[in-house]
Design an enzyme around this catalytic site. Sequence first.
Site, mmCIF file in Angstrom:
data_model
loop_
_atom_site.group_PDB
_atom_site.id
_atom_site.type_symbol
_atom_site.label_atom_id
_atom_site.label_comp_id
_atom_site.label_asym_id
_atom_site.label_seq_id
_atom_site.Cartn_x
_atom_site.Cartn_y
_atom_site.Cartn_z
ATOM 1 N N GLU A 291 42.911 54.108 42.564
ATOM 2 C CA GLU A 291 42.098 52.957 42.192
ATOM 3 C C GLU A 291 42.350 51.733 43.065
ATOM 4 O OE1 GLU A 291 42.057 53.841 37.402
ATOM 5 O OE2 GLU A 291 43.628 52.564 38.212
ATOM 6 N N PRO A 292 42.025 51.788 44.336
ATOM 7 C CA PRO A 292 42.223 50.611 45.174
ATOM 8 C C PRO A 292 41.198 49.520 44.837
ATOM 9 C CG PRO A 292 41.089 52.327 46.408
ATOM 10 C CD PRO A 292 41.448 52.929 45.077
ATOM 11 N N GLY A 293 41.662 48.301 44.732
ATOM 12 C CA GLY A 293 40.747 47.168 44.510
ATOM 13 C C GLY A 293 40.850 46.220 45.679
ATOM 14 N N ARG A 294 41.969 45.482 45.716
ATOM 15 C CA ARG A 294 42.223 44.491 46.766
ATOM 16 C C ARG A 294 42.020 45.057 48.169
ATOM 17 N NH1 ARG A 294 45.811 40.311 45.993
ATOM 18 N NH2 ARG A 294 46.720 41.471 44.250
ATOM 19 N N ARG A 331 43.931 31.417 43.270
ATOM 20 C CA ARG A 331 45.122 32.211 43.558
ATOM 21 C C ARG A 331 46.311 31.387 44.036
ATOM 22 N NH1 ARG A 331 45.450 35.777 47.089
ATOM 23 N NH2 ARG A 331 46.883 37.146 46.003
ATOM 24 N N TYR A 335 49.496 31.760 41.857
ATOM 25 C CA TYR A 335 50.589 32.566 42.428
ATOM 26 C C TYR A 335 51.187 31.998 43.720
ATOM 27 C CZ TYR A 335 47.473 36.096 40.173
ATOM 28 O OH TYR A 335 46.638 36.796 39.343
ATOM 29 N N CYS A 362 39.934 17.528 39.689
ATOM 30 C CA CYS A 362 40.819 16.467 39.210
ATOM 31 C C CYS A 362 42.110 17.078 38.699
ATOM 32 C CB CYS A 362 40.142 15.694 38.093
ATOM 33 S SG CYS A 362 38.926 14.596 38.755
ATOM 34 N N GLU A 363 42.939 17.479 39.633
ATOM 35 C CA GLU A 363 44.148 18.243 39.313
ATOM 36 C C GLU A 363 44.987 18.200 40.591
ATOM 37 O OE1 GLU A 363 45.594 20.168 36.203
ATOM 38 O OE2 GLU A 363 43.419 20.221 36.218
ATOM 39 N N TYR A 391 39.774 39.064 44.210
ATOM 40 C CA TYR A 391 40.323 38.144 43.214
ATOM 41 C C TYR A 391 40.063 36.674 43.523
ATOM 42 C CZ TYR A 391 42.583 42.532 42.040
ATOM 43 O OH TYR A 391 42.817 43.846 41.731
#
Length: 432
Positions: A291-294, A331, A335, A362-363, A391
Site C-alpha cells: 500500500e504505497p501512498g507517499r 506538515r 512534524y 494569523c499564527e 499529505y
Amino acid sequence: MFVSDCISVNENGHLTLGGYDTVSLAREFGTPLYAYDEEQIRKNARAYKKSIDENYGGNGLVLYASKAFCCKEMCRICNDEGLGLDVVSGGELYTALSAGFPAEKIYFHGNNKTAAEISEALDAGVGRIIADNITELEMLNSTAGKKGRTANILLRIKPGIDAHTHDFIRTGQIDSKFGFALETGEAMQAVKLALSYPNISLAGLHCHIGSQIFELSPFELAAKVMIEFYAEIKKETGAELDELDLGGGFGIKYLDSDEPVAYPEYMKSVAAAVKENCAALGVKVPFILIEPGRSIVGSAGLTLYTVGSVKTIPGVRTYVSVDGGMGDNPRYILYQSPYEIVCAGKANEKKDLIATIAGKCCESGDLIQENAPVQKVQPGDTLAVLSTGAYNYSMASNYNRIPRPAAVMVRDGSARLIIKRETYENLIENDI
Ligand SMILES: *Cc1c(COP(=O)(O)O)cnc(C)c1O
C-alpha cells in the site's frame, strides 16, 4: 540536482515540472497552486507493479493509499495503471466510486469505521474491509447478515514493530490505536472469532508499520512475524489464509541528504523474507498486497506560491511570506517536515539567502520552512516548495477562511486543471 527526477531547469533558468515551466504554471493557474507530473506518478505506479510481477509472479496487487492525495483524477490514473485503492473513510470511498473506480479493488481501512461507513462499504461491494477491533468485527457480521451479504475481510495486526524514518523499535506490546496485538493473544482470538462468524469471510491479515521508512530490516521483520503467525493460525485452527497485506510506508526524498531505498530493493528483500519463512514453516505463499501512498505521489508534486513581503530582522532572520501556508501545507507545523525551496524564476542561481518561509495565517507557527537556503527572492517572485505531492492537499484546511488552492496535472507539455480553486462562495456554502 533536485530531490525529484521530474524537476529540472529550462533555458530561461526557470524551474520545470515534467518539462513544464513552473513560472508559466503560476501565471496561467494562479497561486498557491499544487502541480503534479502525471508521468512521474505513472512511473512510480509501474515500478511497484513490476516488482509484484517479478517477485511474486504477479500474485499480488498494489493498492494506492489514497489518503496521500485523493481526488477523482488520481483515482482514474490509478485505475488506468491497474492499481487497487486503499481508502480510510466514507469520503475517500465516495470519491473513488464517483471516479468510476471498480469497487472490488477498493480496500477499506480505518480504526473506527462508523456504522454508516460499514454499511456504505458493504453496499458498494468493496473488495476487502480491514477490521481493526472486536466491536467492528461484530458490527461487520451483523450488518452483512442483515444485508444478506458476506463481508470479505482482513484483520489489522500489530506486528510489534514500530518504524519511523531512520529508526525502528521492536516492542513487546506496541502502544498503537490500530489493530490487534499479537503478544497478548488478542490477534489469535480475533482470527478465531472471524472464522466463526457466518457472514464474514476471512481472507487474510494486514499490517502497516509506519511511514517515511528508509530501511529494509523493519519490513523484512514484519513479513517474518506475519508469516510466523500464519503458521500458528494453521496449526491452531487448520485455516490457511490466502492473502497478506504488508502496508505502505516507503520513504521518499525531501532533502538531498535523504537516502531512501530504491523500491525494487524493498520488494526483493521483503519477497525473499516472505518466501523463506513460508518454506521453513510449511505455509503457502499468500497473495501479496502493498500500500504505497507517499512514494507514489510525494515527489511527483510541488506547490507554487507568490512571494509577498520579504522582511529582514537584522541579526535575527529573514522572513519570506507567501500567499499560502499551513492551510495548504500543515506538515511543517505538525512534524517540522523538511522541504527543498526554490525560487522558480531563478532556479539556476545560487542559493545565497537563508530564509524562513512564512504563510499568511494569523499564527506565528504558520511556517513552511525555517532557515532554508533559497535564491535571493523578491516580492512577486514565484516560490516552489518541492515534494509536496503527498499529505499536503489531503491535509489542507480552510483556516482563516482561506480558499484551498487549485491542483493541476502536467503531461506531455500541457497542463490541465484537476481540482478547481475554492471560491469565497464555497467557503460559505454550508453556512446557515
Ligand atoms: C498511511 C497508510 C499507508 C500509506 O503510507 P505511506 O507512508 O504514504 O506509504 C498504507 N496503509 C495504511 C493502512 C496506512 O494507514
